[in-house]
Motif scaffolding. Structure first.
Motif, PDB file in Angstrom:
ATOM      1  N   UNK A  99       0.834  -1.208   0.000  1.00 55.01           N
ATOM      2  CA  UNK A  99       0.000   0.000   0.000  1.00 55.01           C
ATOM      3  C   UNK A  99       0.862   1.249   0.000  1.00 55.01           C
ATOM      4  N   UNK A 100       1.865   1.276   0.850  1.00 51.92           N
ATOM      5  CA  UNK A 100       2.787   2.415   0.918  1.00 51.92           C
ATOM      6  C   UNK A 100       3.478   2.615  -0.434  1.00 51.92           C
ATOM      7  N   UNK A 101       3.928   1.525  -1.041  1.00 50.18           N
ATOM      8  CA  UNK A 101       4.591   1.602  -2.345  1.00 50.18           C
ATOM      9  C   UNK A 101       3.633   2.099  -3.432  1.00 50.18           C
ATOM     10  N   UNK A 102       2.394   1.604  -3.419  1.00 46.52           N
ATOM     11  CA  UNK A 102       1.427   1.972  -4.458  1.00 46.52           C
ATOM     12  C   UNK A 102       1.183   3.475  -4.470  1.00 46.52           C
ATOM     13  N   UNK A 103       1.102   4.091  -3.298  1.00 49.57           N
ATOM     14  CA  UNK A 103       0.894   5.535  -3.249  1.00 49.57           C
ATOM     15  C   UNK A 103       2.125   6.291  -3.731  1.00 49.57           C
ATOM     16  N   UNK A 104       3.311   5.774  -3.442  1.00 49.91           N
ATOM     17  CA  UNK A 104       4.539   6.365  -3.965  1.00 49.91           C
ATOM     18  C   UNK A 104       4.557   6.265  -5.497  1.00 49.91           C
ATOM     19  N   UNK A 105       4.238   5.081  -6.018  1.00 56.61           N
ATOM     20  CA  UNK A 105       4.222   4.869  -7.458  1.00 56.61           C
ATOM     21  C   UNK A 105       3.300   5.869  -8.141  1.00 56.61           C
ATOM     22  N   UNK A 106       2.120   6.064  -7.574  1.00 54.42           N
ATOM     23  CA  UNK A 106       1.127   6.972  -8.170  1.00 54.42           C
ATOM     24  C   UNK A 106       1.528   8.435  -8.037  1.00 54.42           C
ATOM     25  N   UNK A 107       2.221   8.771  -6.981  1.00 55.65           N
ATOM     26  CA  UNK A 107       2.576  10.180  -6.744  1.00 55.65           C
ATOM     27  C   UNK A 107       3.890  10.573  -7.416  1.00 55.65           C
ATOM     28  N   UNK A 108       4.873   9.694  -7.381  1.00 60.87           N
ATOM     29  CA  UNK A 108       6.226  10.056  -7.803  1.00 60.87           C
ATOM     30  C   UNK A 108       6.642   9.534  -9.177  1.00 60.87           C
ATOM     31  N   UNK A 109       6.058   8.438  -9.635  1.00 55.98           N
ATOM     32  CA  UNK A 109       6.567   7.817 -10.861  1.00 55.98           C
ATOM     33  C   UNK A 109       5.602   7.948 -12.027  1.00 55.98           C
ATOM     34  N   UNK A 110       4.401   7.476 -11.868  1.00 57.37           N
ATOM     35  CA  UNK A 110       3.441   7.476 -12.979  1.00 57.37           C
ATOM     36  C   UNK A 110       2.037   7.681 -12.423  1.00 57.37           C
ATOM     37  N   UNK A 111       1.266   8.530 -13.053  1.00 62.11           N
ATOM     38  CA  UNK A 111      -0.084   8.737 -12.536  1.00 62.11           C
ATOM     39  C   UNK A 111      -0.926   7.462 -12.648  1.00 62.11           C
ATOM     40  N   UNK A 112      -1.474   7.048 -11.551  1.00 62.72           N
ATOM     41  CA  UNK A 112      -2.401   5.920 -11.531  1.00 62.72           C
ATOM     42  C   UNK A 112      -3.778   6.515 -11.293  1.00 62.72           C
ATOM     43  N   UNK A 113      -4.746   6.166 -12.125  1.00 61.04           N
ATOM     44  CA  UNK A 113      -6.059   6.805 -12.003  1.00 61.04           C
ATOM     45  C   UNK A 113      -6.747   6.536 -10.672  1.00 61.04           C
ATOM     46  N   UNK A 114      -7.515   7.517 -10.260  1.00 58.83           N
ATOM     47  CA  UNK A 114      -8.403   7.350  -9.115  1.00 58.83           C
ATOM     48  C   UNK A 114      -9.772   6.981  -9.651  1.00 58.83           C
ATOM     49  N   UNK A 115     -10.404   6.031  -9.012  1.00 66.19           N
ATOM     50  CA  UNK A 115     -11.698   5.536  -9.449  1.00 66.19           C
ATOM     51  C   UNK A 115     -12.701   5.753  -8.326  1.00 66.19           C
ATOM     52  N   UNK A 116     -13.882   6.283  -8.643  1.00 64.09           N
ATOM     53  CA  UNK A 116     -14.900   6.450  -7.598  1.00 64.09           C
ATOM     54  C   UNK A 116     -15.323   5.096  -7.035  1.00 64.09           C
ATOM     55  N   UNK A 117     -15.346   5.013  -5.722  1.00 63.61           N
ATOM     56  CA  UNK A 117     -15.790   3.797  -5.043  1.00 63.61           C
ATOM     57  C   UNK A 117     -16.488   4.208  -3.766  1.00 63.61           C
ATOM     58  N   UNK A 118     -17.768   3.873  -3.661  1.00 62.65           N
ATOM     59  CA  UNK A 118     -18.549   4.179  -2.464  1.00 62.65           C
ATOM     60  C   UNK A 118     -18.489   5.660  -2.101  1.00 62.65           C
ATOM     61  N   UNK A 119     -18.574   6.524  -3.118  1.00 61.84           N
ATOM     62  CA  UNK A 119     -18.625   7.958  -2.889  1.00 61.84           C
ATOM     63  C   UNK A 119     -17.281   8.626  -2.660  1.00 61.84           C
ATOM     64  N   UNK A 120     -16.181   7.893  -2.777  1.00 64.03           N
ATOM     65  CA  UNK A 120     -14.846   8.460  -2.594  1.00 64.03           C
ATOM     66  C   UNK A 120     -13.961   8.065  -3.771  1.00 64.03           C
ATOM     67  N   UNK A 121     -12.982   8.936  -4.080  1.00 66.07           N
ATOM     68  CA  UNK A 121     -12.000   8.578  -5.097  1.00 66.07           C
ATOM     69  C   UNK A 121     -10.917   7.733  -4.438  1.00 66.07           C
ATOM     70  N   UNK A 122     -10.659   6.565  -5.009  1.00 68.97           N
ATOM     71  CA  UNK A 122      -9.627   5.670  -4.488  1.00 68.97           C
ATOM     72  C   UNK A 122      -8.674   5.339  -5.615  1.00 68.97           C
ATOM     73  N   UNK A 123      -7.405   5.195  -5.267  1.00 65.13           N
ATOM     74  CA  UNK A 123      -6.408   4.844  -6.270  1.00 65.13           C
ATOM     75  C   UNK A 123      -6.722   3.459  -6.813  1.00 65.13           C
ATOM     76  N   UNK A 124      -6.638   3.304  -8.132  1.00 63.63           N
ATOM     77  CA  UNK A 124      -6.970   2.011  -8.718  1.00 63.63           C
ATOM     78  C   UNK A 124      -5.913   0.980  -8.356  1.00 63.63           C
TER      79      UNK A 124
END
Length: 156
Positions: A99-124
């Motif tokens: 989980x920690x790595x996935x957020x780093x990957x999305x923030x620092x390396x390549x944009x990973x889309x956020x997808x709406x789930x249960x009324x909130x945007x969550x990283x795919x």
């Protein structure tokens, strides 16, 4: 994303594939049980996806390395179980959870889309990446084979 090198190994065996070219690469063999699936699963496993491995293969016994270029910057990933070391852009990073790595990957390396789930945007989840970009030779649908993340078809 350009894959440059993949390696899988432990203290008694290892495999390195570095014949990738900067174009479409096809991994093939006329025979089964030659390592095609393990090679492909190792690519996504090294960058945080929990792959489904062939019967009899225990990923806990191996280290998974990849060298991948994102937007002309080479990154090296080394994964063992849920720990990932990243070297890239003149920095070293160590992560003790996916989980920690996935957020780093999305923030620092390549944009990973956020997808709406249960009324909130969550990283795919990286399983979505696998479903979209990898095709097996056996006509199976990858969306029916992988570990399901928290998304399902009603989310889209």
């Amino acid at each position: 994303m350009i894959i440059k090198k993949i390696a899988i190994g432990n203290n008694s065996e290892a495999f390195i594939e570095e014949r990738f070219q900067n174009k479409t690469n096809i991994i093939f063999s006329d025979d089964n049980n030659k390592g095609k699936t393990i090679l492909m699963q190792s690519i996504v496993y090294s960058i945080g996806y929990d792959s489904i491995w062939p019967v009899g293969f225990n990923p806990r016994n191996y280290y998974f390395y990849s060298k991948i270029s994102f937007e002309n910057i080479d990154y090296e990933f080394l994964r063992h179980n849920n720990s990932i070391l990243v070297i890239g852009n003149n920095q070293n990073y160590i992560f003790n959870s996916i989980t920690e790595f996935k957020y780093f990957l999305a923030k620092e390396i390549i944009p990973i889309p956020n997808i709406p789930k249960d009324g909130q945007l969550k990283i795919s989840d990286l399983s979505l990446f696998y479903e979209l970009f990898f095709l097996g030779q056996d006509r199976r649908n990858t969306s029916n084979l992988i570990v399901k993340s928290f998304n399902n078809k009603t989310d889209f």
